[in-house]
Structure formats: structure tokens, C-alpha cells
Design a protein around this motif. Sequence first.
Motif, PDB file in Angstrom:
ATOM      1  N   HIS A  22     -31.911 -27.475  -1.329  1.00  0.00           N
ATOM      2  CA  HIS A  22     -30.826 -26.641  -1.834  1.00  0.00           C
ATOM      3  C   HIS A  22     -29.935 -27.411  -2.809  1.00  0.00           C
ATOM      4  CE1 HIS A  22     -31.801 -23.794   1.403  1.00  0.00           C
ATOM      5  NE2 HIS A  22     -31.385 -22.927   0.513  1.00  0.00           N
ATOM      6  N   VAL A  23     -29.723 -28.680  -2.565  1.00  0.00           N
ATOM      7  CA  VAL A  23     -28.929 -29.484  -3.489  1.00  0.00           C
ATOM      8  C   VAL A  23     -29.644 -29.553  -4.839  1.00  0.00           C
ATOM      9  CG1 VAL A  23     -28.124 -31.830  -3.989  1.00  0.00           C
ATOM     10  CG2 VAL A  23     -27.749 -30.832  -1.734  1.00  0.00           C
ATOM     11  N   ARG A  24     -30.969 -29.743  -4.817  1.00  0.00           N
ATOM     12  CA  ARG A  24     -31.732 -29.788  -6.060  1.00  0.00           C
ATOM     13  C   ARG A  24     -31.784 -28.436  -6.752  1.00  0.00           C
ATOM     14  NH1 ARG A  24     -37.046 -31.818  -4.359  1.00  0.00           N
ATOM     15  NH2 ARG A  24     -36.328 -33.176  -2.730  1.00  0.00           N
ATOM     16  N   LEU A  25     -31.818 -27.351  -5.971  1.00  0.00           N
ATOM     17  CA  LEU A  25     -31.925 -26.017  -6.549  1.00  0.00           C
ATOM     18  C   LEU A  25     -30.608 -25.461  -7.056  1.00  0.00           C
ATOM     19  CD1 LEU A  25     -34.397 -24.173  -4.169  1.00  0.00           C
ATOM     20  CD2 LEU A  25     -34.705 -24.613  -6.588  1.00  0.00           C
ATOM     21  N   ARG A  26     -29.494 -26.080  -6.728  1.00  0.00           N
ATOM     22  CA  ARG A  26     -28.188 -25.536  -7.121  1.00  0.00           C
ATOM     23  C   ARG A  26     -28.117 -25.311  -8.630  1.00  0.00           C
ATOM     24  NH1 ARG A  26     -24.025 -28.724  -4.568  1.00  0.00           N
ATOM     25  NH2 ARG A  26     -24.548 -27.452  -2.794  1.00  0.00           N
ATOM     26  N   GLY A  27     -28.506 -26.288  -9.413  1.00  0.00           N
ATOM     27  CA  GLY A  27     -28.503 -26.137 -10.865  1.00  0.00           C
ATOM     28  C   GLY A  27     -29.532 -25.121 -11.330  1.00  0.00           C
ATOM     29  N   ASP A  28     -30.663 -25.028 -10.613  1.00  0.00           N
ATOM     30  CA  ASP A  28     -31.695 -24.072 -10.990  1.00  0.00           C
ATOM     31  C   ASP A  28     -31.246 -22.634 -10.759  1.00  0.00           C
ATOM     32  OD1 ASP A  28     -33.365 -26.126 -11.741  1.00  0.00           O
ATOM     33  OD2 ASP A  28     -34.498 -26.141  -9.867  1.00  0.00           O
ATOM     34  N   VAL A  29     -30.492 -22.392  -9.701  1.00  0.00           N
ATOM     35  CA  VAL A  29     -29.986 -21.044  -9.440  1.00  0.00           C
ATOM     36  C   VAL A  29     -29.000 -20.650 -10.537  1.00  0.00           C
ATOM     37  CG1 VAL A  29     -28.647 -19.617  -7.842  1.00  0.00           C
ATOM     38  CG2 VAL A  29     -30.391 -21.155  -6.956  1.00  0.00           C
ATOM     39  N   GLU A  30     -28.178 -21.591 -10.973  1.00  0.00           N
ATOM     40  CA  GLU A  30     -27.244 -21.314 -12.060  1.00  0.00           C
ATOM     41  C   GLU A  30     -27.995 -21.043 -13.363  1.00  0.00           C
ATOM     42  OE1 GLU A  30     -24.796 -24.776 -12.019  1.00  0.00           O
ATOM     43  OE2 GLU A  30     -23.840 -24.222 -10.129  1.00  0.00           O
ATOM     44  N   ALA A  31     -29.035 -21.830 -13.644  1.00  0.00           N
ATOM     45  CA  ALA A  31     -29.832 -21.614 -14.848  1.00  0.00           C
ATOM     46  C   ALA A  31     -30.585 -20.282 -14.761  1.00  0.00           C
ATOM     47  CB  ALA A  31     -30.814 -22.765 -15.037  1.00  0.00           C
ATOM     48  N   TYR A  32     -31.034 -19.919 -13.555  1.00  0.00           N
ATOM     49  CA  TYR A  32     -31.712 -18.639 -13.348  1.00  0.00           C
ATOM     50  C   TYR A  32     -30.751 -17.482 -13.633  1.00  0.00           C
ATOM     51  CZ  TYR A  32     -34.382 -14.974 -10.978  1.00  0.00           C
ATOM     52  OH  TYR A  32     -35.061 -13.818 -10.686  1.00  0.00           O
ATOM     53  N   ALA A  33     -29.523 -17.605 -13.179  1.00  0.00           N
ATOM     54  CA  ALA A  33     -28.520 -16.554 -13.412  1.00  0.00           C
ATOM     55  C   ALA A  33     -28.219 -16.406 -14.897  1.00  0.00           C
ATOM     56  CB  ALA A  33     -27.236 -16.877 -12.648  1.00  0.00           C
ATOM     57  N   ASP A  34     -28.286 -17.505 -15.638  1.00  0.00           N
ATOM     58  CA  ASP A  34     -28.016 -17.465 -17.075  1.00  0.00           C
ATOM     59  C   ASP A  34     -29.244 -17.091 -17.888  1.00  0.00           C
ATOM     60  OD1 ASP A  34     -25.390 -18.174 -16.679  1.00  0.00           O
ATOM     61  OD2 ASP A  34     -25.748 -20.316 -16.970  1.00  0.00           O
ATOM     62  N   GLY A  35     -30.411 -16.970 -17.230  1.00  0.00           N
ATOM     63  CA  GLY A  35     -31.640 -16.621 -17.947  1.00  0.00           C
ATOM     64  C   GLY A  35     -32.224 -17.782 -18.737  1.00  0.00           C
ATOM     65  N   GLN A  36     -31.959 -18.998 -18.300  1.00  0.00           N
ATOM     66  CA  GLN A  36     -32.419 -20.173 -19.026  1.00  0.00           C
ATOM     67  C   GLN A  36     -33.772 -20.694 -18.555  1.00  0.00           C
ATOM     68  OE1 GLN A  36     -29.180 -22.869 -18.397  1.00  0.00           O
ATOM     69  NE2 GLN A  36     -27.912 -21.948 -20.003  1.00  0.00           N
ATOM     70  N   LEU A  37     -34.279 -20.215 -17.423  1.00  0.00           N
ATOM     71  CA  LEU A  37     -35.551 -20.703 -16.908  1.00  0.00           C
ATOM     72  C   LEU A  37     -36.697 -19.858 -17.451  1.00  0.00           C
ATOM     73  CD1 LEU A  37     -34.675 -21.356 -13.162  1.00  0.00           C
ATOM     74  CD2 LEU A  37     -34.612 -22.948 -15.069  1.00  0.00           C
ATOM     75  N   THR A  38     -37.827 -20.487 -17.643  1.00  0.00           N
ATOM     76  CA  THR A  38     -39.009 -19.776 -18.124  1.00  0.00           C
ATOM     77  C   THR A  38     -40.237 -20.194 -17.326  1.00  0.00           C
ATOM     78  OG1 THR A  38     -39.450 -21.479 -19.772  1.00  0.00           O
ATOM     79  CG2 THR A  38     -38.128 -19.596 -20.496  1.00  0.00           C
ATOM     80  N   GLY A  39     -41.262 -19.366 -17.395  1.00  0.00           N
ATOM     81  CA  GLY A  39     -42.568 -19.701 -16.850  1.00  0.00           C
ATOM     82  C   GLY A  39     -42.613 -19.869 -15.342  1.00  0.00           C
ATOM     83  N   HIS A  41     -41.563 -22.290 -13.455  1.00  0.00           N
ATOM     84  CA  HIS A  41     -40.326 -22.756 -12.809  1.00  0.00           C
ATOM     85  C   HIS A  41     -39.432 -21.567 -12.448  1.00  0.00           C
ATOM     86  CE1 HIS A  41     -37.475 -25.829 -11.685  1.00  0.00           C
ATOM     87  NE2 HIS A  41     -36.528 -25.208 -12.377  1.00  0.00           N
ATOM     88  N   ARG A  42     -39.342 -20.607 -13.348  1.00  0.00           N
ATOM     89  CA  ARG A  42     -38.558 -19.399 -13.086  1.00  0.00           C
ATOM     90  C   ARG A  42     -39.133 -18.636 -11.896  1.00  0.00           C
ATOM     91  NH1 ARG A  42     -37.963 -14.041 -13.930  1.00  0.00           N
ATOM     92  NH2 ARG A  42     -35.980 -13.304 -14.711  1.00  0.00           N
ATOM     93  N   MET A  43     -40.451 -18.568 -11.818  1.00  0.00           N
ATOM     94  CA  MET A  43     -41.107 -17.860 -10.714  1.00  0.00           C
ATOM     95  C   MET A  43     -40.851 -18.561  -9.377  1.00  0.00           C
ATOM     96  SD  MET A  43     -42.333 -15.243 -12.121  1.00  0.00           S
ATOM     97  CE  MET A  43     -43.477 -14.558 -10.966  1.00  0.00           C
ATOM     98  N   ARG A  44     -40.871 -19.897  -9.366  1.00  0.00           N
ATOM     99  CA  ARG A  44     -40.611 -20.640  -8.125  1.00  0.00           C
ATOM    100  C   ARG A  44     -39.180 -20.405  -7.650  1.00  0.00           C
ATOM    101  NH1 ARG A  44     -43.536 -24.814 -10.546  1.00  0.00           N
ATOM    102  NH2 ARG A  44     -41.600 -25.806 -11.209  1.00  0.00           N
ATOM    103  N   VAL A  45     -38.238 -20.454  -8.566  1.00  0.00           N
ATOM    104  CA  VAL A  45     -36.833 -20.247  -8.197  1.00  0.00           C
ATOM    105  C   VAL A  45     -36.629 -18.810  -7.719  1.00  0.00           C
ATOM    106  CG1 VAL A  45     -34.459 -20.235  -9.053  1.00  0.00           C
ATOM    107  CG2 VAL A  45     -35.991 -22.079  -9.697  1.00  0.00           C
ATOM    108  N   ALA A  46     -37.253 -17.847  -8.396  1.00  0.00           N
ATOM    109  CA  ALA A  46     -37.134 -16.436  -7.986  1.00  0.00           C
ATOM    110  C   ALA A  46     -37.720 -16.219  -6.596  1.00  0.00           C
ATOM    111  CB  ALA A  46     -37.835 -15.537  -8.995  1.00  0.00           C
TER     112      ALA A  46
END
Length: 103
Positions: A22-39, A41-46
Motif C-alpha cells: 500500500h505504501v508503494r501503491l499510494r503514488g500509483d492510486v494518485e496517478a490512476y486518479a489523474d489518468g496518468q497510468l497506461t497499459g 500498470h494501469r490494469m494492475r492498479v485498477a
Amino acid sequence: MKRQRVPGPGRVWAECREQIRHVRLRGDVEAYADGQLTGAHRMRVAAHIACCWACSGSLQLLRLIKVSLRHHPQRTPPSLASARVRRFAHHLTTPPGQVRPRR
């Protein structure tokens, strides 16, 4: 007196590993909310957000904050210089015998 059960080392390690994740994913959740993730990586976070109540709650909170900021007018905080000028002007306009309020 009821005996408390102590979790085994496997359970403790699983909880610790999940907290680190969860500590590692914190930035990824924020990037996911902003629509910055692709491919992929986006699918793993989703996929993680879909099954994790903590991360899905964080995502909802971020979305609410973004909507709130979008619908309110832009307000800039007063600059430090303007606050100093106002304080100095108040100092100049206050009669000499009167107690000046501290700001």
C-alpha cells in the motif's frame, strides 16, 4: 479469562507485505486518479483498487477533492508582502495611545 490467539509468523508477514504494498501503491492510486497510468500498470492498479477497500476509498476521496476544486473559483492566498503592507498601514493609522492588536 479468555486466551488470546497470537497470529503466526506467516500471518504477520502477509500483513506486513500488504502494508508495504500500500505504501508503494499510494503514488500509483494518485496517478490512476489523474489518468496518468497506461497499459499493464494501469490494469494492475485498477485490479488492486477493485478488491482493496482502503485504496478504493483513497481513490474516491481523491476524486471528490478534484471535483470540489474544479467547481470552486480559483482563490489565491494573500501574499506575505501584502499582509506586511496592511499591517504597516494599520500601524500608521492607529493613534499613539491606543493599544494595537497583535496580528
